[in-house]
Design an enzyme around this catalytic site. Structure first.
Site, PDB file in Angstrom:
ATOM      1  CG  ASP A 185     -64.798 114.392 -16.981  1.00 58.78           C
ATOM      2  OD1 ASP A 185     -64.789 114.073 -15.781  1.00 58.78           O
ATOM      3  OD2 ASP A 185     -63.768 114.631 -17.634  1.00 58.78           O
ATOM      4  CG  ASP A 199     -62.544 116.640 -12.522  1.00 60.82           C
ATOM      5  OD1 ASP A 199     -61.660 115.882 -12.063  1.00 60.82           O
ATOM      6  OD2 ASP A 199     -63.073 116.478 -13.630  1.00 60.82           O
TER       7      ASP A 199
END
Length: 226
Positions: A185, A199
């Site tokens: 991330d 995401d």
């Protein structure tokens, strides 16, 4: 006598000659009827041929439409997956183990972290479960694609598929191990969890599906009203 018989028998000759023209007239009439029928039959045959041709042209319309929607689904999925994969490769190579990069002051920055949980860092203790769920989502979308005739649904499912594939790739190939890998991330808004492009694709696809459901649009292109 022979000469007399020849003279007496001559009246029969015109009758025979008259019979032949009558028969000829009958044959001509029959020929005219057959020609008339032949003139009508091609029109009928052409009509039936055109009807069958239109039916055959309409038959492959739906399958070709479905193939186009499936092509859109996989195109969107491949694009979302490629963007996520390339962005993670850049982040790992250039940003990991380095200071975060501020994009909009303190409100948005790029910061490389490894997330063992689900989207936005939720449930880090259930990595294997989330991996199985992502794989199941991919299988369901692939099966649903066979009945897909809606363009908005194709886009939504393509986003879901691309996002699920992106995070599943991390689960399988990244440390600490197969099906337990941590997801990369890097998008870090202020006062919000860190996430990635996969995401984002999943969330956008989910929102679009909710909107389509509220409008009553099904994946097969039909509209229902509750």
């Amino acid at each position: 006598m022979a000469e007399a018989e020849r003279i007496i028998g001559t009246p029969d000759i015109p009758e025979a000659a008259g019979a032949e023209p009558e028969q000829t007239d009958q044959n001509a009439a029959a020929g005219e009827r057959s020609d008339a029928q032949g003139a009508q039959d091609p029109a009928g045959s052409q009509g039936s041929d055109s009807d069958s041709g239109s039916a055959e042209a309409a038959a492959p319309a739906e399958p070709s439409r479905g193939k186009r929607r499936i092509a859109v689904l996989f195109t969107v999925a491949i694009l979302a997956y490629a963007l996520d994969l390339i962005s993670k490769m850049i982040v790992v190579a250039k940003l990991e183990h380095h200071e975060p990069i501020e994009i909009i002051g303190d409100w948005l920055r790029f910061e490389a972290i490894r997330n063992a949980g689900a989207a936005f860092g939720i449930g880090e203790a259930f990595t294997v479960i989330f991996t199985v769920i992502a794989a199941a989502v991919i299988v369901v979308i692939a099966r649903l694609a066979r009945k897909l005739y809606s363009l908005p649904w194709a886009i939504a499912l393509g986003l879901l598929l691309g996002g699920a594939l992106g995070n599943l790739t991390d689960r399988i190939f990244r440390a600490p191990g197969v099906f337990e890998g941590a997801v990369v991330d890097f998008i870090a808004p202020k006062h919000f969890a860190v996430f990635n492009l996969a995401d984002s694709a999943i969330v956008c696809g989910g929102i679009l599906i909710v909107l389509l459901s509220f409008r009553g649009l099904d994946p097969d292109g039909t509209v229902h009203k509750d």
